[in-house]
Design a protein around this motif. Structure first.
Motif, short mmCIF file in Angstrom:
data_model
loop_
_atom_site.label_atom_id
_atom_site.label_comp_id
_atom_site.label_asym_id
_atom_site.label_seq_id
_atom_site.Cartn_x
_atom_site.Cartn_y
_atom_site.Cartn_z
N ARG A 1 -1.94 -4.78 1.69
CA ARG A 1 -3.31 -4.53 1.45
C ARG A 1 -3.56 -2.64 2.10
NH1 ARG A 1 -4.34 -9.88 2.56
NH2 ARG A 1 -5.08 -9.34 4.81
N LEU A 2 -3.04 -2.65 3.39
CA LEU A 2 -2.85 -1.40 3.67
C LEU A 2 -2.40 -0.38 3.20
CD1 LEU A 2 -3.69 0.46 6.45
CD2 LEU A 2 -1.34 -0.48 7.29
N LEU A 3 -1.24 -0.48 2.54
CA LEU A 3 -0.52 0.63 1.93
C LEU A 3 -1.10 0.63 0.62
CD1 LEU A 3 3.13 -0.35 2.54
CD2 LEU A 3 1.80 1.25 3.71
N ALA A 4 -1.73 -0.22 0.20
CA ALA A 4 -2.53 -0.19 -1.27
C ALA A 4 -3.74 0.78 -0.99
CB ALA A 4 -2.93 -1.29 -1.89
N ARG A 5 -4.50 0.36 0.12
CA ARG A 5 -5.57 1.28 0.48
C ARG A 5 -5.30 2.55 0.75
NH1 ARG A 5 -10.41 -1.69 3.82
NH2 ARG A 5 -9.83 -2.85 1.79
N LEU A 6 -4.02 2.94 1.53
CA LEU A 6 -3.65 4.20 1.65
C LEU A 6 -3.03 4.86 0.74
CD1 LEU A 6 -2.40 3.79 5.24
CD2 LEU A 6 -4.77 4.75 4.67
N ARG A 7 -2.81 4.10 -0.82
CA ARG A 7 -2.16 4.70 -1.82
C ARG A 7 -0.61 5.12 -1.37
NH1 ARG A 7 -5.94 8.74 -4.85
NH2 ARG A 7 -4.08 8.70 -6.18
N LEU A 8 -0.04 4.23 -0.71
CA LEU A 8 1.36 4.66 -0.31
C LEU A 8 2.37 3.63 -1.02
CD1 LEU A 8 1.14 5.21 3.42
CD2 LEU A 8 1.17 6.89 1.71
N ARG A 9 3.43 4.33 -1.69
CA ARG A 9 4.43 3.30 -2.15
C ARG A 9 5.50 3.14 -1.11
NH1 ARG A 9 6.60 5.78 -7.38
NH2 ARG A 9 8.05 3.91 -7.45
N PHE A 10 5.70 4.26 -0.15
CA PHE A 10 6.58 3.93 0.84
C PHE A 10 5.80 4.02 2.27
CE2 PHE A 10 8.74 5.89 4.25
CZ PHE A 10 9.82 5.68 4.30
N GLY A 11 6.30 3.30 3.24
CA GLY A 11 5.52 3.35 4.43
C GLY A 11 6.44 2.65 5.54
N ALA A 12 6.51 3.56 6.76
CA ALA A 12 7.61 3.13 7.75
C ALA A 12 6.31 2.81 9.08
CB ALA A 12 8.26 4.05 8.53
N LEU A 13 6.57 1.44 9.30
CA LEU A 13 5.36 0.91 10.16
C LEU A 13 5.89 0.67 11.50
CD1 LEU A 13 4.51 -0.31 7.11
CD2 LEU A 13 2.43 -0.96 8.31
N ASP A 14 5.15 0.90 12.64
CA ASP A 14 5.72 0.41 13.97
C ASP A 14 4.64 -0.42 14.35
OD1 ASP A 14 7.57 2.05 14.40
OD2 ASP A 14 6.41 3.80 14.97
#
Length: 318
Positions: A261-274
């Motif tokens: 849900r977070l990546l969809a909200r930020l419109r990111l297909r790729f993300g590196a999360l800590d």
């Protein structure tokens, strides 16, 4: 193969992470045009004509990519425009704006990205990240952003263990030397007038059992547990890579759904999360890098991250 669209890779010449993806695409016989927008206008040439879409080409010496035949664009780490040396300072500022509006304008109009540069720029704002993460149900540590020393001191006294970390880049280049800023513990008596010089991010320190670097590519999850053997690495693992050990972990369903849900909200297909996992097995969100590094994790664990990115870059071009 002649009708296959060309993947556009936008990055600086020395980008090892991009090398992994280009090699993976080459192994699949996927055409790739790799260039650094910073080479415009010295060695990179743009010809773009409008007519039911942008037609024309991007050209480097000995290489060419047709605009109408570009598939997905992979935005990595391009450099600033390299402008002619004879220009005055004001002419350089003007030329840089024109380059951004011209080359940049044609590129951002392209419909397929991993990730779109505008989405990357918006998602890099940590205050927006934290708000979005909280809204989707992820645990977020108490955080203060301020340039007021008194407010910072009150926050540190209120929350006990507090760290201070950069809001943006942790690199400052001064006189040709790079200075690195990492996460550091801060005590109330260390707060002074220098806080007023700019915005600072203070955050309650989370009790760690271990940390997780979670790389997500189009809903494919690669979660790596990071255990630091040194005190420095336990505070900020970037300070002591040699002390780190790596193991693949499974992301709990609830966390996975919230991250999606977070990546969809930020419109990111790729993300590196800590993320931090507490001794009570509670997962806490620290940040998401919309253009984060991952190649060293693939080397350490064998996780096929480059293959997942190659899948994402080609699935829309078939």
């Amino acid at each position: 193969m002649g009708d296959e669209r060309t993947v556009l890779v936008l990055t600086q010449p020395y980008d090892v992470t991009a090398d992994y993806v280009v090699a993976e695409l080459a192994a699949r016989d996927v055409p790739v045009f790799r260039c650094d927008p910073g080479d415009f206008p010295q060695t990179l040439t743009l010809v773009a004509r409008w007519g039911g879409g942008w037609h024309g080409s991007l050209r480097l010496p000995g290489r060419r990519a047709a605009l109408h035949n570009l598939g997905c664009a992979y935005y990595r780490r391009p450099t600033a425009f390299e402008l002619p040396a004879h220009l005055s300072d004001e002419e350089r500022r003007w030329a840089a704006r024109e380059a951004r509006m011209g080359l940049g304008g044609v590129l951002v109009a392209h419909p397929r990205w991993l990730n779109h540069p505008h989405d990357i720029a918006r998602a890099e704002y940590k205050p927006a990240q934290l708000a979005a993460a909280d809204s989707v149900g992820l645990s977020v540590p108490p955080t203060l952003i301020t340039n007021e020393p008194a407010a910072a001191e009150r926050f540190v006294r209120e929350h006990g263990g507090v760290v201070v970390k950069p809001l943006g880049s942790g690199v400052l280049t001064e006189a040709g030397t790079a200075k690195l800023f990492y996460t550091n513990r801060v005590r109330a008596e260390e707060i002074d007038h220098t806080v007023s010089g700019t915005a600072h991010l203070f955050q309650q320190q989370v009790d760690k059992a271990y940390e997780v670097r979670l790389t997500v590519v189009d809903e494919v999850y690669f979660a790596v547990r990071l255990d630091g053997a040194s005190e420095a690495a336990r505070l900020d693992w970037r300070t002591d890579y040699d002390s780190l050990s790596y193991s693949v972990v499974t992301v709990p369903d609830q966390i996975r759904e919230a991250v999606s849900r977070l990546l969809a909200r930020l419109r990111l297909r790729f993300g590196a999360l800590d993320l931090v996992v507490t001794p009570q097995d509670e997962w806490t969100f620290l940040e998401v890098n919309p253009n984060g590094q991952w190649a060293w994790l693939q080397d350490a664990t064998g996780l096929p991250i480059a293959a997942a990115i190659a899948d994402a870059l080609t699935k829309e071009t078939t």
